[in-house]
Design a protein around this motif. Sequence first.
Motif, PDB file in Angstrom:
ATOM      1  N   HIS A 258       0.769  -1.249   0.000  1.00 38.94           N
ATOM      2  CA  HIS A 258       0.000   0.000   0.000  1.00 38.94           C
ATOM      3  C   HIS A 258       0.794   1.290   0.000  1.00 38.94           C
ATOM      4  O   HIS A 258       0.312   2.309  -0.466  1.00 38.94           O
ATOM      5  CB  HIS A 258      -0.976   0.017   1.180  1.00 38.94           C
ATOM      6  CG  HIS A 258      -2.213  -0.752   0.870  1.00 38.94           C
ATOM      7  ND1 HIS A 258      -2.243  -2.114   0.857  1.00 38.94           N
ATOM      8  CD2 HIS A 258      -3.447  -0.344   0.519  1.00 38.94           C
ATOM      9  CE1 HIS A 258      -3.447  -2.523   0.506  1.00 38.94           C
ATOM     10  NE2 HIS A 258      -4.201  -1.461   0.298  1.00 38.94           N
ATOM     11  N   CYS A 293      -2.051  -4.663  -6.222  1.00 39.81           N
ATOM     12  CA  CYS A 293      -2.906  -4.047  -5.195  1.00 39.81           C
ATOM     13  C   CYS A 293      -2.692  -2.529  -5.142  1.00 39.81           C
ATOM     14  O   CYS A 293      -2.503  -1.904  -6.163  1.00 39.81           O
ATOM     15  CB  CYS A 293      -2.688  -4.702  -3.835  1.00 39.81           C
ATOM     16  SG  CYS A 293      -3.473  -6.318  -3.717  1.00 39.81           S
ATOM     17  N   CYS A 294      -2.669  -1.957  -3.941  1.00 39.48           N
ATOM     18  CA  CYS A 294      -2.696  -0.489  -3.879  1.00 39.48           C
ATOM     19  C   CYS A 294      -1.343   0.171  -4.058  1.00 39.48           C
ATOM     20  O   CYS A 294      -1.279   1.343  -4.431  1.00 39.48           O
ATOM     21  CB  CYS A 294      -3.382  -0.029  -2.600  1.00 39.48           C
ATOM     22  SG  CYS A 294      -5.169  -0.073  -2.815  1.00 39.48           S
ATOM     23  N   PHE A 311      -5.897  -8.022  -5.739  1.00 38.30           N
ATOM     24  CA  PHE A 311      -5.625  -8.862  -4.565  1.00 38.30           C
ATOM     25  C   PHE A 311      -5.523 -10.363  -4.879  1.00 38.30           C
ATOM     26  O   PHE A 311      -4.570 -11.022  -4.470  1.00 38.30           O
ATOM     27  CB  PHE A 311      -6.718  -8.606  -3.512  1.00 38.30           C
ATOM     28  CG  PHE A 311      -6.579  -9.428  -2.272  1.00 38.30           C
ATOM     29  CD1 PHE A 311      -5.523  -9.218  -1.391  1.00 38.30           C
ATOM     30  CD2 PHE A 311      -7.498 -10.427  -1.974  1.00 38.30           C
ATOM     31  CE1 PHE A 311      -5.397  -9.984  -0.231  1.00 38.30           C
ATOM     32  CE2 PHE A 311      -7.376 -11.195  -0.829  1.00 38.30           C
ATOM     33  CZ  PHE A 311      -6.321 -10.970   0.047  1.00 38.30           C
ATOM     34  N   CYS A 332      -2.636  -6.403   2.901  1.00 41.63           N
ATOM     35  CA  CYS A 332      -3.175  -7.198   1.792  1.00 41.63           C
ATOM     36  C   CYS A 332      -2.130  -8.102   1.130  1.00 41.63           C
ATOM     37  O   CYS A 332      -2.282  -8.490  -0.030  1.00 41.63           O
ATOM     38  CB  CYS A 332      -3.886  -6.328   0.761  1.00 41.63           C
ATOM     39  SG  CYS A 332      -5.192  -5.348   1.516  1.00 41.63           S
ATOM     40  N   GLY A 442     -12.994  -1.227  -3.212  1.00 45.03           N
ATOM     41  CA  GLY A 442     -12.773  -2.401  -2.377  1.00 45.03           C
ATOM     42  C   GLY A 442     -12.083  -3.562  -3.052  1.00 45.03           C
ATOM     43  O   GLY A 442     -11.616  -3.480  -4.188  1.00 45.03           O
ATOM     44  N   CYS A 443     -12.070  -4.648  -2.321  1.00 41.06           N
ATOM     45  CA  CYS A 443     -11.158  -5.769  -2.530  1.00 41.06           C
ATOM     46  C   CYS A 443     -11.682  -6.806  -3.510  1.00 41.06           C
ATOM     47  O   CYS A 443     -12.680  -6.601  -4.197  1.00 41.06           O
ATOM     48  CB  CYS A 443     -10.955  -6.456  -1.184  1.00 41.06           C
ATOM     49  SG  CYS A 443     -11.002  -5.353   0.244  1.00 41.06           S
ATOM     50  N   CYS A 473      -8.713  -2.361  -5.421  1.00 41.69           N
ATOM     51  CA  CYS A 473      -8.753  -3.522  -6.313  1.00 41.69           C
ATOM     52  C   CYS A 473      -9.932  -3.447  -7.271  1.00 41.69           C
ATOM     53  O   CYS A 473      -9.918  -4.066  -8.332  1.00 41.69           O
ATOM     54  CB  CYS A 473      -8.792  -4.798  -5.483  1.00 41.69           C
ATOM     55  SG  CYS A 473      -7.219  -5.067  -4.655  1.00 41.69           S
ATOM     56  N   CYS A 515      -6.552   2.642  -1.710  1.00 38.25           N
ATOM     57  CA  CYS A 515      -7.577   2.586  -0.647  1.00 38.25           C
ATOM     58  C   CYS A 515      -7.630   3.885   0.163  1.00 38.25           C
ATOM     59  O   CYS A 515      -8.717   4.373   0.468  1.00 38.25           O
ATOM     60  CB  CYS A 515      -7.300   1.421   0.289  1.00 38.25           C
ATOM     61  SG  CYS A 515      -7.560  -0.171  -0.476  1.00 38.25           S
ATOM     62  N   MET A 551     -13.330  -7.634   1.526  1.00 38.46           N
ATOM     63  CA  MET A 551     -12.909  -8.665   2.481  1.00 38.46           C
ATOM     64  C   MET A 551     -12.179  -8.071   3.691  1.00 38.46           C
ATOM     65  O   MET A 551     -12.143  -8.659   4.737  1.00 38.46           O
ATOM     66  CB  MET A 551     -12.055  -9.753   1.808  1.00 38.46           C
ATOM     67  CG  MET A 551     -10.752  -9.298   1.194  1.00 38.46           C
ATOM     68  SD  MET A 551      -9.403  -9.214   2.393  1.00 38.46           S
ATOM     69  CE  MET A 551      -8.238  -8.149   1.558  1.00 38.46           C
ATOM     70  N   SER A 552     -11.575  -6.878   3.579  1.00 37.05           N
ATOM     71  CA  SER A 552     -10.679  -6.444   4.655  1.00 37.05           C
ATOM     72  C   SER A 552     -11.384  -5.561   5.686  1.00 37.05           C
ATOM     73  O   SER A 552     -12.430  -4.973   5.416  1.00 37.05           O
ATOM     74  CB  SER A 552      -9.481  -5.677   4.068  1.00 37.05           C
ATOM     75  OG  SER A 552      -9.860  -4.364   3.752  1.00 37.05           O
ATOM     76  N   LYS A 554     -10.309  -2.813   6.554  1.00 32.49           N
ATOM     77  CA  LYS A 554     -10.246  -1.447   6.016  1.00 32.49           C
ATOM     78  C   LYS A 554     -11.512  -1.132   5.231  1.00 32.49           C
ATOM     79  O   LYS A 554     -12.005  -0.012   5.264  1.00 32.49           O
ATOM     80  CB  LYS A 554      -9.026  -1.303   5.098  1.00 32.49           C
ATOM     81  CG  LYS A 554      -7.712  -1.322   5.839  1.00 32.49           C
ATOM     82  CD  LYS A 554      -6.545  -1.157   4.886  1.00 32.49           C
ATOM     83  CE  LYS A 554      -6.407  -2.346   3.974  1.00 32.49           C
ATOM     84  NZ  LYS A 554      -5.432  -2.143   2.898  1.00 32.49           N
TER      85      LYS A 554
HETATM   86  S1  MSK Z   1      -5.534  -3.477  -1.827  1.00 33.30           S
HETATM   87  S2  MSK Z   1      -7.806  -3.348   1.090  1.00 33.30           S
HETATM   88  S3  MSK Z   1      -7.606  -5.909  -1.150  1.00 33.30           S
HETATM   89  S4  MSK Z   1      -8.968  -2.948  -2.166  1.00 33.30           S
HETATM   90 FE1  MSK Z   1      -5.995  -1.657  -1.124  1.00 33.30          FE
HETATM   91 FE2  MSK Z   1      -7.331  -4.330  -2.562  1.00 33.30          FE
HETATM   92 FE3  MSK Z   1      -8.914  -4.296  -0.463  1.00 33.30          FE
HETATM   93 FE4  MSK Z   1      -6.377  -4.533  -0.129  1.00 33.30          FE
END
Ligand code: MSK
Length: 644
Positions: A258, A293-294, A311, A332, A442-443, A473, A515, A551-552, A554
Amino acid sequence: MDPKERSSDKAAQEVIQLMADEGIENAWDRLDAQKPQCGFGKQGVCCRICAMGPCRISKKAPLGICGATADTIAARNLVRMIAGGAAAHSDHGRDIAHTFKMAVDSDSSDYMIKDERKLSEVAAKYGIETKGKQMKQIAAELSDVVLGEFGRQSGTLVSAASYAPPARQKVWKQLGVTPRSIDREIVEIMHRTHIGVDSDYKNLVKQGLRACLSDGWGGSLIATELSDILFGSPQPVRFGSNLGVLDAEQVNIIVHGHEPTLSDVIVAVSQEDELVKLAKEKGAAGINIAGMCCTANEMLMRHGIPVAGNFLQQELAVMTGVVDLMAVDVQCIMPALGSLSGCFHTKLITTSPKCKIAGAEHIEFEEDRAVEIARGIIRLAIENFPKRKSKIKIPKVTEEGIAGFTTENTFYHLGGRFRGSYRPLNDAIICGRLRGAAGVVGCNNPKQVHDYGHVTMIKELIKNDVLVLSTGCSAIAAAKAGLMRPDAAAKYCGKGLAEICETIGIPPVLHVGSCVDNSRILTILANVVAEGGLGDDISDLPVAGAAPEWMSEKAVSIGMYFVASGVYTVIAEPLPVLGSPNLTRYLTDEIEKDIGGKWAFESDPVKAAKMMLEHIESKRDALGINEEKERKLYDMEDRRALTF
Ligand code: MSK
Ligand code: SF4
């Protein structure tokens, strides 16, 4: 195992099949091994907060040993998820703030201020007088104020008061959820959810609201604003996406996680003559940096660095056999990468003291040695290039798109070069060419077919003239499906949205970042309110939010701060609260009276999109902008005033 039941992405399907053929497991296989998943956990009524437990609520045992009800237990679990999510985002924000301070304090830092205009704007938001001051002094004052937001002992968050619409702040004040300090709200959740403290589910949710607001309008916002100042504000940029961006001929380095602090420097030094020469000596054609990912989103927004996947593609990328090194920071990152990379030549490098993984090599990142460490990591990847041992299996699947939209530049583009304002956007919504806007974020979650929820929902929304803003994602899923190409407008959009996109040359899905950059969506909404004509508060706007494959933790914090900002928010997998009918009813219905937004749970992305469209139309009705206006013949003067 049919790969199509696991992913709707052709590149992912190809590699999932390959993994099955070679007997290498992935997240989908591990989900199967976990089935049936615990019903108590899913419903949110399992508590292991103290050693009298664990307690599980059922008809036979409706109370925990301490007397906690399903309402208390589910609410405590939910707000602890918010604490986890808000902590992750805000700690990311804190790290950026420390790097920012270091860059300001030192004359020999590897970082410097790249966007002075944004520095002045952000400083003004934080109440810093900028007139007659040197940039360095403004930055020093800003870094002190921002770092003070984390441990503020009195008053409330400066950013929440200066960025959010006044009507929204009034709602927060009335309910008693105005965020006071970033760290304090998270700590208070941990205190309140300790055995024997808060057992009133609504009171617990209130603290959840306060903590998530300190994330969205605090920690995440700080991460976004300072990253723009430090690494440069994004501008529209072309990028490639999906596993096909990996190149068999080049040294492939994936940056994953991230935070942009290290990856930005890796990108900056990766094409230095000496490193490219070394790569060529080892037989490679060059050095290819791709993201996951991010961290990918941060790099593609600012530099157009290609994204290898989202992800659920992190394991698939290693499986291609061409990832010479994967450098991960935080969040993640599947622990499974440790053992998986051991089956290949891939070097997995952890770089944060907060994230070590068994099977990975640890090279600790230090901001004051950023360039030296970045070069060292790239050298490791180059040395690893000749050690490839497995067959090379890169799916020939890539897609192009445009990213780099922000609160500042997006509507500058909508308004045209000489008329950068939110007026054209508001006018387009008022006249109905645009029905409204949606944030789809989101994921991925292996419980849903990978990317299917994001892509299907987004297509449904743009077909109905709803402009989509996307992050995380979800944005990567949209890009891979071709929805970030400007020509996607003609193919997928309703007439009104297609005309707007074609006139301005933007895609119908705007990539606004990682994110933490969901804070950009909040500030965009605040600007729409401030522009006028669509109500006084975010809760008046014809907008909706969604996380179709979340899923997270966050994502829970993000969803809750959208709700707390007045946005109707639909998610696929329900929050783990269904074991408490009272809490479920509160979150999906009654909370709207208190805060202006609410949650909805719907796993079918088409139905979920319809719910969002209905909500958007109900807001349009309430604003009175759906009423038929008397038809007016336009003269030349009127036509000149038209923006689109
Ligand atoms: S990376 S928080 S899987 S969006 Fe931000 Fe993707 Fe969700 Fe991680
Ligand atoms: Fe059980 Fe109460 Fe302890 Fe939770 S806090 S484990 S419900 S006794």
